[in-house]
Enzyme design. Structure first.
Site, short mmCIF file in Angstrom:
data_model
loop_
_atom_site.label_atom_id
_atom_site.label_comp_id
_atom_site.label_asym_id
_atom_site.label_seq_id
_atom_site.Cartn_x
_atom_site.Cartn_y
_atom_site.Cartn_z
N ASN A 1 -18.56 -7.01 -10.87
CA ASN A 1 -18.53 -8.12 -10.94
C ASN A 1 -17.16 -7.26 -11.70
OD1 ASN A 1 -16.48 -10.56 -11.96
ND2 ASN A 1 -18.16 -11.41 -11.62
N PHE B 1 -10.99 -4.99 -6.81
CA PHE B 1 -11.01 -6.07 -6.14
C PHE B 1 -10.55 -5.11 -4.63
CE2 PHE B 1 -9.96 -8.03 -10.00
CZ PHE B 1 -10.87 -9.27 -9.87
N ASP C 1 -6.05 -6.95 -7.21
CA ASP C 1 -5.67 -7.65 -5.73
C ASP C 1 -6.24 -8.68 -5.41
OD1 ASP C 1 -4.83 -8.31 -3.35
OD2 ASP C 1 -5.38 -7.01 -1.95
N ARG D 1 0.54 -1.35 0.33
CA ARG D 1 0.04 -0.51 0.03
C ARG D 1 1.32 1.23 0.11
NH1 ARG D 1 -3.77 -2.86 2.99
NH2 ARG D 1 -2.90 -2.70 4.60
N ASP E 1 -16.14 -3.48 -6.34
CA ASP E 1 -15.71 -5.19 -5.38
C ASP E 1 -16.91 -4.89 -5.32
OD1 ASP E 1 -13.94 -6.25 -2.54
OD2 ASP E 1 -16.22 -6.46 -2.85
N CYS F 1 -2.28 -13.69 -4.19
CA CYS F 1 -2.37 -14.31 -3.31
C CYS F 1 -2.87 -15.74 -2.72
CB CYS F 1 -3.41 -13.97 -2.44
SG CYS F 1 -5.03 -14.15 -2.20
N1 SAH Z 1 -7.16 -5.44 -1.80
C1 SAH Z 1 -7.87 -5.75 -0.63
C2 SAH Z 1 -7.88 -6.81 -0.61
C3 SAH Z 1 -8.35 -7.49 -1.77
S1 SAH Z 1 -9.74 -9.14 -1.24
C4 SAH Z 1 -7.09 -5.03 0.12
O1 SAH Z 1 -6.11 -4.74 0.08
O2 SAH Z 1 -8.14 -4.26 1.05
C5 SAH Z 1 -10.60 -9.30 -2.44
C6 SAH Z 1 -11.91 -8.96 -2.04
O3 SAH Z 1 -12.39 -8.86 -3.46
C7 SAH Z 1 -12.51 -9.04 -1.20
O4 SAH Z 1 -13.39 -7.86 -0.79
C8 SAH Z 1 -14.07 -9.57 -2.06
O5 SAH Z 1 -15.10 -8.90 -1.67
C9 SAH Z 1 -13.49 -9.18 -3.92
N2 SAH Z 1 -14.09 -9.91 -5.16
C10 SAH Z 1 -14.28 -11.27 -4.93
N3 SAH Z 1 -14.78 -11.62 -6.28
C11 SAH Z 1 -14.82 -10.69 -6.71
C12 SAH Z 1 -15.05 -10.58 -8.00
N4 SAH Z 1 -15.59 -11.61 -9.26
N5 SAH Z 1 -15.39 -8.72 -8.21
C13 SAH Z 1 -15.26 -7.75 -7.60
N6 SAH Z 1 -15.10 -8.10 -5.82
C14 SAH Z 1 -14.53 -9.32 -6.21
#
Ligand code: SAH
Length: 391
Positions: free
Chosen positions: A274, A224, A295, A208, A246, A335
């Site tokens: 999505n 995400f 992410d 970050r 998200d 991850c």
């Molecule tokens: N970047 C964030 C952590 C991401 S965790 C941070 O640094 O805090 C992954 C995230 O992806 C979750 O919030 C989940 O709700 C979201 N997610 C999962 N599948 C998804 C999709 N197909 N489209 C959008 N978001 C999605």
């Protein structure tokens, strides 16, 4: 006296090289009375001592070592381990009051996760062997770290593999549903009861910070975004505009609160969608960005689903690259432990080739340093973060 586990001939190599796991198929014999979760001593077939660990015949990973020397596994043992874990974090971290205080194998406490959020602790007991030490660990956490409260979030697939049901709730003291943490000049709310994992993605802290330094005057897309860790860092780093996407409305609600907390709400737009669809939509609309962050959650938790996960990773990277201005930055993470570093590189390079873009590596990063990587236990390395300039 602890039971003795003898390995099959030749099966000691991994442990001798510094790994901490024994698989069921590597065991020749267990000598002495031994219940699931009990502490055992591990020996080669020729009776050479290898370490002390705990035993669970219901798990494929049947023994996890707690120590590589002969030692008694008692309260004093755990006291020393926890104290060491705390000292290691004191050495590493100064700008934050939220970090992983105990990182399972990385702290030679396999199956135990403890995250510190300000004055509060969130714990996960992920194995039967560690579950059995619950009371000792809790009393030591109180004695050594003086938390105002301890909350449990022991859930997820690893407990299932150990034959344990999920468990969560307040264990001690008081824990408010929402805690405010500090990371340098950033502030975040953490939803301890209902947030993902233990509430926040502490493993991205250092990444970050790096993103924050790359965003002055830029237009940024955070895919995400969860509660906006990257989006807020980008805005705080001077981004002109951030679009954060998200699929979870709850996560976005948290993101809005975090934006306000950091006084950057006027520069972040939150989109519930999505990401696969949204990336396509943005492309069709002819939108362009200077920085795109990817992410995603782990697209695979097993080797079997790796091929479809690879397609997913390639697709988002390809689409992100198409949205970047010439010279823009792709900030791409994975991850998934099973998506190894070489595979991750391959996916990103294939995406770049298909997108007709040439990449310069700005920096390649991993999980934050409190999420310890043991070079002898490759499973402890899971988070990859490639930062590229796309020409
Ligand atoms: N970047 C964030 C952590 C991401 S965790 C941070 O640094 O805090 C992954 C995230 O992806 C979750 O919030 C989940 O709700 C979201 N997610 C999962 N599948 C998804 C999709 N197909 N489209 C959008 N978001 C999605």
């Amino acid at each position: 006296m602890a039971a003795k586990v003898f390995l099959l001939p030749g099966r000691e190599k991994r442990l001798l090289a510094g790994h901490l796991w024994v698989y069921g198929g590597e065991i020749q014999d267990v000598v002495g009375p031994c219940q699931p979760g009990d502490v055992v001593e591990v020996y080669t077939s020729r009776k050479r001592f290898l370490g002390v660990g705990y035993y669970n015949p219901f798990s494929q990973i049947t023994v996890r070592l707690l120590a590589r020397e002969k030692t008694k596994i008692d309260r004093e043992f755990f006291r020393k381990r926890l104290l060491e874990a705390g000292l290691y974090r004191d050495l590493l971290l100064s700008e934050t009051n939220a970090y992983r205080l105990v990182s399972s194998e990385g702290d030679f406490l396999p199956g135990l996760i403890v995250d510190q959020y300000g004055e509060y602790l969130v714990v996960q007991f992920l194995t039967l062997g560690m579950e059995r030490q619950r009371e000792v660990i809790l009393s030591l956490l109180k004695e050594l770290f003086f938390p105002r409260g301890i909350y449990e979030r022991s859930e997820g697939s690893s407990r299932e593999k150990e034959g344990l049901p999920g468990r969560e709730g307040l264990l001690w003291g008081e824990v408010p549903p929402r805690i405010c943490i500090r990371e340098g000049d950033l502030r975040f709310y953490v939803d301890i009861y209902r947030g993902q994992k233990t509430g926040f993605f502490l493993d991205q802290r250092e990444n970050r910070k790096v993103l924050q330094g790359l965003c002055q005057g830029k237009r940024v897309l955070d895919c995400f975004c969860y509660t906006g860790g990257f989006a807020v860092a980008a805005a705080k780093g001077g981004a002109r505009e951030v679009v954060a996407v998200d699929i979870s409305p709850r996560a976005l609600e948290g993101g809005r609160d975090n934006a306000q907390l950091n006084q950057v709400e006027d520069r972040i737009r939150w989109v519930e969608a999505n990401c696969f669809d949204q990336l396509r939509l943005l492309e069709r609309a002819g939108e362009k960005f200077d920085v795109v962050v990817l992410d995603p959650p782990a697209f695979t938790k097993s080797k079997e689903s790796l091929p479809s996960a690879l397609r997913g990773y390639k697709e988002i990277n390809l689409r992100a690259l198409k949205l970047l201005h010439p010279g823009g930055v792709l900030f791409t993470c994975s991850c998934s432990y099973h998506l190894t570093e070489p595979l991750f590189w391959q996916v990103v390079l294939e995406a770049a080739q298909d997108a007709g873009r040439f990449l310069r590596l700005i920096e390649f990063r991993r999980q934050a340093r409190d999420h310890i990587i043991l070079p002898t236990v490759p499973e402890t390395y899971y988070l990859k973060c490639g930062i590229f300039q796309a020409l």
